[in-house]
Design an enzyme around this catalytic site. Structure first.
Site, short mmCIF file in Angstrom:
data_model
loop_
_atom_site.label_atom_id
_atom_site.label_comp_id
_atom_site.label_asym_id
_atom_site.label_seq_id
_atom_site.Cartn_x
_atom_site.Cartn_y
_atom_site.Cartn_z
N LYS A 1 -9.56 -26.65 -24.46
CA LYS A 1 -11.01 -26.81 -24.42
C LYS A 1 -11.59 -25.53 -25.01
O LYS A 1 -12.36 -24.80 -24.38
CB LYS A 1 -11.44 -27.04 -22.96
CG LYS A 1 -12.89 -27.45 -22.78
CD LYS A 1 -13.20 -28.86 -23.23
CE LYS A 1 -14.70 -29.13 -23.17
NZ LYS A 1 -15.08 -30.42 -23.75
N ASP B 1 -1.46 -31.88 -16.16
CA ASP B 1 -1.39 -32.72 -14.96
C ASP B 1 -2.16 -34.02 -15.21
O ASP B 1 -1.65 -35.12 -14.96
CB ASP B 1 -1.99 -31.96 -13.78
CG ASP B 1 -2.01 -32.80 -12.51
OD1 ASP B 1 -0.99 -33.44 -12.22
OD2 ASP B 1 -3.06 -32.83 -11.83
C1 IPM Z 1 2.28 -33.46 -10.29
C2 IPM Z 1 1.46 -33.56 -9.04
C3 IPM Z 1 1.33 -32.18 -8.45
C4 IPM Z 1 0.61 -31.32 -9.46
C5 IPM Z 1 0.61 -32.13 -7.09
C6 IPM Z 1 1.22 -33.09 -6.09
C7 IPM Z 1 0.56 -30.73 -6.54
O1 IPM Z 1 0.24 -34.17 -9.29
O2 IPM Z 1 3.44 -33.03 -10.22
O3 IPM Z 1 1.76 -33.82 -11.34
O4 IPM Z 1 -0.61 -31.36 -9.55
O5 IPM Z 1 1.29 -30.59 -10.18
MG MG Z 2 0.02 -34.87 -11.26
#
Ligand code: IPM
Ligand code: MG
Length: 352
Positions: A187, A243
Site C-alpha cells: 500500500k 494473511d
Molecule cells: C493464519 C491465521 C493466524 C494469523 C491467526 C489464527 C493468528 O489467520 O495463520 O493465517 O493471522 O496468522
Molecule cells: Mg489467516
C-alpha cells in the site's frame, strides 16, 4: 533419521495430523527413511493442561526437531475475554523458530474445479499462485497498546530493511523455480513502510534477471485475484496483507480443506500446517478432510528434508485418490464416494 514435532492442537487437529503421520509412515517404508515423532502441546489443549498456550517445553522440543507438523489451534471454548488465547501459540512458535516466510500455495485441483465460487471462464487459464507472506514482523509484532484508559488503542506496522529483504529474496527464489513472475503487494500510496518494501524490492530485482516483476496496491490485488487469478504466479507481501490475501486466494480454489502451507526461516527447520482452522463442530467425528495436512507433510519433505521425490509421491497419491472419486464431506460431489478422515488417510497411504 528426521525428528518431527507433532503439534496436533485443538478441534480436528488430532484427527488430521494422525492421518498425515500414517502417510509419512508409508513414505518411511517406500523411501527407506526414518521419522521420529515428538508429540507436543500447543493452543487450547495446552491452556487446559498447563495454563498457557505455548509451554516452554513445547518450544524446546520443537527447536530440537528437524521440523514441526501442526494441526490447528483454537475454538470457542477459549474465547474468554482477557484470558490466554490459543492463537498465541501460533504467533509464538513462528517467532521462536524464526520462520519469516510463510508459503501458501493456492492451486485449483482439476477434479474439484466446480467447487470454486468463480465462473468457469475466469478459471479457464488455471489458478496456481504461491503467496509468500512475511510471518514474523509487521503489525502482528509491532508496538501496540491501549491508551487513555481504553479510549484508544493502537498497533504499529514497522519493518526493517533486513526483514523486507530476506522475504523478498525468498519470493524471487520461488519465482525462479516456478513461472518467473513475482508481484509485490503493498500500500505504497499510503504507507511509509510499504514504500520501503518497494525500494528494497526494486533494488534487488536485478539479482534475478529471469524474474518479471510487478508491484500492486493491496486493494487492487484483492480485486485482481477474483477478476483474473491466472495473472499471478508468486506474490510477496507483508504479514497482514498476506494473511488476508491468502484466505481470499484459497477460496478461489473452492476447497480450503485441501490447501497446505509451510513456514521457513533461514534454516531447514519449518512449520507445516493446513491453512484451514480447527473446526470444533466436527472434531473427533471422523469427518474432517485430512488432505491439506497430508499435503503439508509433502511440503515438509520437499522444503525441510530435501526429499522432493517423496513429496511428489504424496501429491500423486492424493491426485489418484481424487481421480478415483473418493471425497470427504467438505468436497463431496455428485457421483463420488464419501469417506471419513481415517479412510481418506488410509487411501492416500496405500497409494504411496
Ligand atoms: C493464519 C491465521 C493466524 C494469523 C491467526 C489464527 C493468528 O489467520 O495463520 O493465517 O493471522 O496468522
Ligand atoms: Mg489467516
Amino acid at each position: 533419521m528426521k525428528k518431527i514435532a507433532v503439534m496436533a492442537g485443538d478441534g480436528i487437529g488430532p484427527d488430521i495430523t494422525e492421518q498425515a503421520v500414517h502417510v509419512l509412515n508409508a513414505v518411511e517404508e517406500k523411501f527407506h527413511v526414518r521419522f521420529q515423532y515428538e508429540y507436543v502441546l500447543a493452543g487450547g489443549a495446552a491452556i487446559d493442561q498447563c495454563g498457557e498456550p505455548l509451554p516452554a517445553e513445547t518450544v524446546a522440543v520443537c527447536k530440537n526437531c528437524d521440523s514441526v507438523l501442526l494441526g490447528a489451534v483454537g475454538g470457542p471454548k477459549w474465547d474468554i475475554p482477557g484470558g490466554p488465547r490459543p492463537e498465541q501459540a501460533l504467533l509464538g512458535i513462528r517467532k521462536e523458530l524464526k520462520v519469516f516466510s510463510n508459503l501458501r500455495p493456492a492451486k485449483i485441483f482439476p477434479q474439484l474445479k466446480s467447487a470454486s465460487p468463480l465462473k468457469e471462464e475466469i478459471l479457464a487459464d488455471g489458478v496456481d499462485i504461491l503467496i509468500v507472506r512475511e510471518l514474523t514482523g509487521g503489525i502482528y509484532f509491532g508496538k501496540n497498546g491501549i491508551r487513555a484508559n481504553g479510549l484508544s488503542a493502537f498497533d504499529t506496522e514497522e519493518y526493517s530493511i533486513t526483514e523486507i529483504e530476506r522475504v523478498c529474496r525468498r519470493g524471487f527464489e520461488f519465482a525462479e523455480k516456478r513461472n518467473h513472475k513475482l508481484c509485490l503487494v503493498d500500500k505504497a500510496n499510503v504507507l511509509e513502510s510499504s514504500r520501503l518494501w518497494r525500494k528494497i524490492f526494486t533494488g534487488i530485482k536485478s539479482d534475478y534477471p529471469e524474474v518479471e516483476t510487478s508491484c500492486m496496491y493491496v486493494d487492487n490485488a484483492a480485486m485482481q485475484l477474483v477478476k483474473c487469478p491466472s495473472q499471478f504466479d508468486v506474490i510477496v507481501t507483508s504479514n497482514m496483507f498476506g494473511d488476508i490475501l491468502s484466505d481470499e486466494a484459497s477460496m478461489i480454489t473452492g476447497s480450503i480443506g485441501m490447501l497446505p502451507s509451510g513456514s521457513l526461516g533461514a534454516s531447514n527447520l519449518g512449520i507445516y500446517e493446513p491453512i484451514h482452522g480447527s473446526a470444533p463442530d466436527i472434531a473427533g467425528k471422523d469427518m474432517a478432510n485430512p488432505l491439506a495436512t497430508i499435503l503439508s507433510a509433502a511440503m515438509m519433505l520437499r522444503y525441510s528434508f530435501d526429499m522432493g521425490e517423496a513429496a511428489d509421491c504424496i501429491e500423486a497419491a492424493v491426485d489418484s485418490v481424487l481421480d478415483e472419486g473418493w471425497r470427504t464431506a467438505d468436497i463431496m460431489q455428485e457421483g463420488c464416494r464419501l469417506v471419513g478422515t481415517r479412510q481418506m488417510g488410509q487411501l492416500v497411504a496405500s497409494r504411496i
